[in-house]
Design a protein around this motif. Structure first.
Motif, mmCIF file in Angstrom:
data_model
loop_
_atom_site.group_PDB
_atom_site.id
_atom_site.type_symbol
_atom_site.label_atom_id
_atom_site.label_comp_id
_atom_site.label_asym_id
_atom_site.label_seq_id
_atom_site.Cartn_x
_atom_site.Cartn_y
_atom_site.Cartn_z
ATOM 1 N N ARG A 145 9.142 23.531 59.181
ATOM 2 C CA ARG A 145 10.485 23.455 58.588
ATOM 3 C C ARG A 145 10.449 22.749 57.238
ATOM 4 N N SER A 146 9.662 21.686 57.127
ATOM 5 C CA SER A 146 9.611 20.947 55.854
ATOM 6 C C SER A 146 9.058 21.832 54.736
ATOM 7 N N LEU A 147 8.124 22.713 55.056
ATOM 8 C CA LEU A 147 7.589 23.629 54.029
ATOM 9 C C LEU A 147 8.674 24.581 53.566
ATOM 10 N N HIS A 148 9.495 25.039 54.491
ATOM 11 C CA HIS A 148 10.530 26.011 54.128
ATOM 12 C C HIS A 148 11.701 25.361 53.409
ATOM 13 N N ARG A 149 11.957 24.097 53.677
ATOM 14 C CA ARG A 149 12.983 23.387 52.904
ATOM 15 C C ARG A 149 12.506 23.201 51.469
ATOM 16 N N GLN A 150 11.212 22.957 51.305
ATOM 17 C CA GLN A 150 10.648 22.753 49.969
ATOM 18 C C GLN A 150 10.742 24.037 49.148
ATOM 19 N N VAL A 151 10.557 25.185 49.771
ATOM 20 C CA VAL A 151 10.606 26.475 49.073
ATOM 21 C C VAL A 151 12.050 26.870 48.754
ATOM 22 N N ALA A 152 12.962 26.551 49.670
ATOM 23 C CA ALA A 152 14.363 26.969 49.513
ATOM 24 C C ALA A 152 15.052 26.358 48.323
ATOM 25 N N ALA A 156 5.611 17.984 53.752
ATOM 26 C CA ALA A 156 5.611 19.244 53.008
ATOM 27 C C ALA A 156 4.278 19.459 52.289
ATOM 28 N N ARG A 157 3.214 19.443 53.055
ATOM 29 C CA ARG A 157 1.876 19.723 52.554
ATOM 30 C C ARG A 157 1.481 21.092 53.083
ATOM 31 N N PRO A 158 0.694 21.876 52.317
ATOM 32 C CA PRO A 158 0.384 23.235 52.759
ATOM 33 C C PRO A 158 -0.574 23.329 53.935
ATOM 34 N N ILE A 159 -1.224 22.219 54.301
ATOM 35 C CA ILE A 159 -2.147 22.243 55.438
ATOM 36 C C ILE A 159 -1.728 21.187 56.442
ATOM 37 N N ALA A 160 -1.640 21.591 57.703
ATOM 38 C CA ALA A 160 -1.372 20.644 58.792
ATOM 39 C C ALA A 160 -2.608 20.576 59.677
ATOM 40 N N VAL A 161 -3.080 19.354 59.918
ATOM 41 C CA VAL A 161 -4.222 19.096 60.784
ATOM 42 C C VAL A 161 -3.686 18.436 62.050
ATOM 43 N N VAL A 162 -3.901 19.076 63.179
ATOM 44 C CA VAL A 162 -3.463 18.515 64.456
ATOM 45 C C VAL A 162 -4.649 17.780 65.068
ATOM 46 N N ARG A 163 -4.381 16.557 65.490
ATOM 47 C CA ARG A 163 -5.439 15.713 66.030
ATOM 48 C C ARG A 163 -4.871 14.860 67.156
ATOM 49 N N GLY A 164 -5.751 14.502 68.119
ATOM 50 C CA GLY A 164 -5.346 13.558 69.149
ATOM 51 C C GLY A 164 -5.325 14.130 70.551
ATOM 52 N N ALA A 165 -5.937 15.295 70.742
ATOM 53 C CA ALA A 165 -5.998 15.907 72.070
ATOM 54 C C ALA A 165 -7.286 16.720 72.151
ATOM 55 N N PRO A 166 -7.721 17.060 73.363
ATOM 56 C CA PRO A 166 -8.901 17.910 73.500
ATOM 57 C C PRO A 166 -8.661 19.288 72.862
ATOM 58 N N THR A 167 -9.751 19.903 72.447
ATOM 59 C CA THR A 167 -9.673 21.205 71.767
ATOM 60 C C THR A 167 -8.824 22.230 72.522
ATOM 61 N N PRO A 168 -9.005 22.413 73.846
ATOM 62 C CA PRO A 168 -8.184 23.430 74.533
ATOM 63 C C PRO A 168 -6.681 23.170 74.412
ATOM 64 N N ALA A 169 -6.283 21.908 74.449
ATOM 65 C CA ALA A 169 -4.853 21.583 74.338
ATOM 66 C C ALA A 169 -4.337 21.912 72.937
ATOM 67 N N ILE A 170 -5.128 21.610 71.929
ATOM 68 C CA ILE A 170 -4.711 21.910 70.556
ATOM 69 C C ILE A 170 -4.633 23.417 70.345
#
Length: 173
Positions: A166-173, A9-23
């Motif tokens: 979903r975790s962000l929305h549970r935190q707000v609810a 439940a952090r406001p920023i998600a960083v996706v890592r572990g794949a080539p740029t086009p896949a992300i």
């Protein structure tokens, strides 16, 4: 880059572990799955043709070239910083108009130098709007100085991104 805590439940998600086009494809798929009930602002990187990288607005489909043609023999950097800054301003306007999620293609060299999309990152944070992005590992120190402890690192998996949302929305609810 590590997670300050395993809390999703952090406001920023960083996706890592794949080539740029896949992300970038994951970002598009996630935005599509959210549907019209969630207002998504931001840009994703696309390469419609060889060497024709561009940023595409998720709001209205506008395209902003990433590189400029400098002519044969040029040794200068081909990044079109002006176009990227124009894309940033468009995203900032979309954030100001109201959105539920900001998707920013990546935090890279330009952002580490406090240009490129950096003002869009700041606008998303100021608006308290969740941000989905990617960060090249070589920019971890600058990224952490900018965003810690507000982010969580996710694998390049649609279910992981949906779990973060979903975790962000549970935190707000």
């Amino acid at each position: 880059m590590g997670n300050p805590t395993p809390d999703l439940a952090r406001p920023i998600a960083v996706v890592r572990g794949a080539p740029t086009p896949a992300i970038q494809s994951l970002f598009c798929a996630f935005a599509q799955r959210l549907g019209p009930r969630v207002r998504v602002a931001g840009v994703v990187e696309e390469e419609p043709g060889e060497g024709e990288a561009q940023l595409r607005s998720l709001v209205d489909g506008r395209r902003f070239p990433v590189f400029q043609e400098l002519g044969g023999g040029s040794t200068a950097c081909g990044l079109d910083a002006g176009s990227i800054v124009t894309a940033c301003e468009a995203v900032r306007q979309d954030i100001a108009a109201g959105c539920d999620l900001v998707v920013l293609s990546k935090f890279g060299r330009l952002e580490a130098e406090r240009t490129g999309l950096s003002d869009a990152f700041a606008a998303g944070l100021a608006a308290r709007t969740p941000i989905l992005t990617s960060v090249a590992q070589k920019f971890d120190p600058v990224w952490s100085a900018f965003a810690a402890p507000l982010y969580v690192v996710l694998p390049p998996d649609l279910a992981a991104i949906e779990g973060w949302w979903r975790s962000l929305h549970r935190q707000v609810a």
